[in-house]
Design an enzyme around this catalytic site. Structure first.
Site, PDB file in Angstrom:
ATOM      1  N   ARG A  20       0.841  -1.209   0.000  1.00  0.00           N
ATOM      2  CA  ARG A  20       0.000   0.000   0.000  1.00  0.00           C
ATOM      3  C   ARG A  20       0.875   1.258   0.000  1.00  0.00           C
ATOM      4  NH1 ARG A  20      -4.551   0.195   4.546  1.00  0.00           N
ATOM      5  NH2 ARG A  20      -2.811   0.862   5.825  1.00  0.00           N
ATOM      6  N   LYS A  55      -2.911   6.345   1.089  1.00  0.00           N
ATOM      7  CA  LYS A  55      -2.780   6.853   2.470  1.00  0.00           C
ATOM      8  C   LYS A  55      -1.805   8.025   2.481  1.00  0.00           C
ATOM      9  CE  LYS A  55      -2.502   4.730   7.085  1.00  0.00           C
ATOM     10  NZ  LYS A  55      -3.760   5.211   7.636  1.00  0.00           N
ATOM     11  N   GLU A  80     -16.582   5.452   4.032  1.00  0.00           N
ATOM     12  CA  GLU A  80     -15.889   4.954   5.225  1.00  0.00           C
ATOM     13  C   GLU A  80     -16.091   5.856   6.416  1.00  0.00           C
ATOM     14  OE1 GLU A  80     -11.711   4.187   4.803  1.00  0.00           O
ATOM     15  OE2 GLU A  80     -11.452   5.843   3.425  1.00  0.00           O
TER      16      GLU A  80
END
Ligand code: PLP
Ligand code: COI
Length: 342
Positions: free
Chosen positions: A82, A185, A221
């Site tokens: 990620r 992220k 989310e």
């Protein structure tokens, strides 16, 4: 020597100074050696691209002291992958998976005395971050990058423990853009979510549950965590392009199947809240954070789940199962943990 002034059982999710951090610089087209530092500061050029144009990404993962005394790191290759996607998403130099894992192992070993003892419910949080450090005035990607990994012992993310929280929804706030950076992220996403989070907190909510930013119809989310619901022995989580692919969520989906549940990753609307038996947020920090009530601030509707003040049975089972694997209480049949040789 264990740190004398640390009250392991009462740690919160906050920063505590540890002994060392590790750093690695990308310069002249290659990654240099892993360096160890005992300083909490970094020298930065005042024109560094991370400061002006937001070239920054980060990760979050944990190391656990197990029942057998061994130290386990949970799914670090997934964080490494990620981290690569995040770097690529904002034109930064991606760090190879093996170098990422080497840095994680090293920073955990160097700070072994800060890994909370088994039984305290605490763990060692590992925070890797990458920044562009080239001095720039024109808007373009840096050519030099630093990856830093720091660690800090943490307790549970939510102050009140494994108890349902209340969250709110509002169409007035977006965390990310429809084709934007939601699935990576990067620090900018979190800066962009601060006003919504502050508003939610000021009204007494634990967090903001976001709508999808395009249609404002589907559920996305929950603050800095993914969302899942339970209905008819089925684990349902948003199949949305704008949420961060959570490693905890990915793991809970597998455990849900292990527990004989069906798993659905699909879009769903607020209307379905009336059918949900349990709802929860999930992420590294808390594993699961059960949601007892969702208030739609725009329509005034309020949705309640399960028994007042109690986490639902499936959320509890999933939470216990994941924690048992992380603390070495249950066999790691999916090979998610790396046991360190310390
Ligand atoms: N969604 C966001 C926006 C997050 O910041 C996090 C935390 O990392 C998560 C979801 C949960 O992801 P993970 O389970 O990989 O920690
Ligand atoms: C998580 O790890 O679940 C998070 O929410 C990370 C957050 C502290 C940025």
């Amino acid at each position: 020597m264990t740190p004398a002034n640390l009250d392991w059982a009462n740690l919160t999710f906050s920063y505590t100074k540890t002994d060392y951090n590790v750093r690695c610089t990308y310069k002249n087209g290659e990654w240099g050696p892993i360096e160890v530092s005992d300083s909490e500061y970094i020298p930065l050029h005042i024109a560094a691209s991370c400061l002006h144009y937001g070239q920054e990404s980060f990760e979050g993962l944990k190391a656990f002291r197990g029942k057998d005394g061994k130290v386990r790191i949970f799914r670090m290759e997934e964080n490494a992958k990620r981290f690569i996607r995040s770097a690529e998403g904002i034109s930064m130099q991606p760090m190879p998976v093996e170098l990422f894992c080497e840095m994680v192992r090293k920073v955990v070993k160097l700070n072994e005395r800060f890994i909370p003892p088994y039984g305290t419910g605490a763990s060692l949080y590992i925070r890797p971050l990458e920044i562009g450090v080239t001095p720039l005035v024109g808007v373009s990607p840096a050519t030099e990058y630093i990856v830093i990994m720091l660690v800090t012992p943490v307790g549970p993310y939510f102050k009140n423990g494994f108890k349902p929280i209340k969250v709110c929804m509002s169409r007035e706030y977006d965390r990310v853009a429809p084709k934007g950076t939601g699935s990576i992220k990067i620090g900018g996403n979190y800066a962009a979510s601060l006003n919504a989070g502050q508003m939610a907190h000021s009204k007494g909510y634990g967090n903001m549950l976001y709508f999808d930013p395009k249609d404002k119809t589907y559920i996305d989310e929950c603050g800095a965590a993914n969302f899942f619901a339970i209905k008819d022995n089925t684990y349902i989580t948003p199949g949305s392009e704008t949420v961060l692919p959570s490693i905890t969520n990915m793991s809970l989906e597998v455990l849900a199947e292990d527990l004989g549940m069906k798993v659905e990753r699909r879009l769903f609307k607020v209307d379905e809240f009336n059918d949900f038996e349990e709802c929860s947020a999930c992420g590294t920090a808390a594993v699961c954070s059960p949601i007892g009530q969702i208030d739609d601030l725009d329509t005034g509707e309020s949705y309640k789940f399960g028994k007042e003040g109690e986490a639902g049975p499936m959320t509890t089972a999933l939470y216990n199962k994941l924690r048992a694997i992380q603390y070495g209480e249950e066999e790691d049949i999916h090979n998610w943990c790396e046991v360190l040789d310390i």
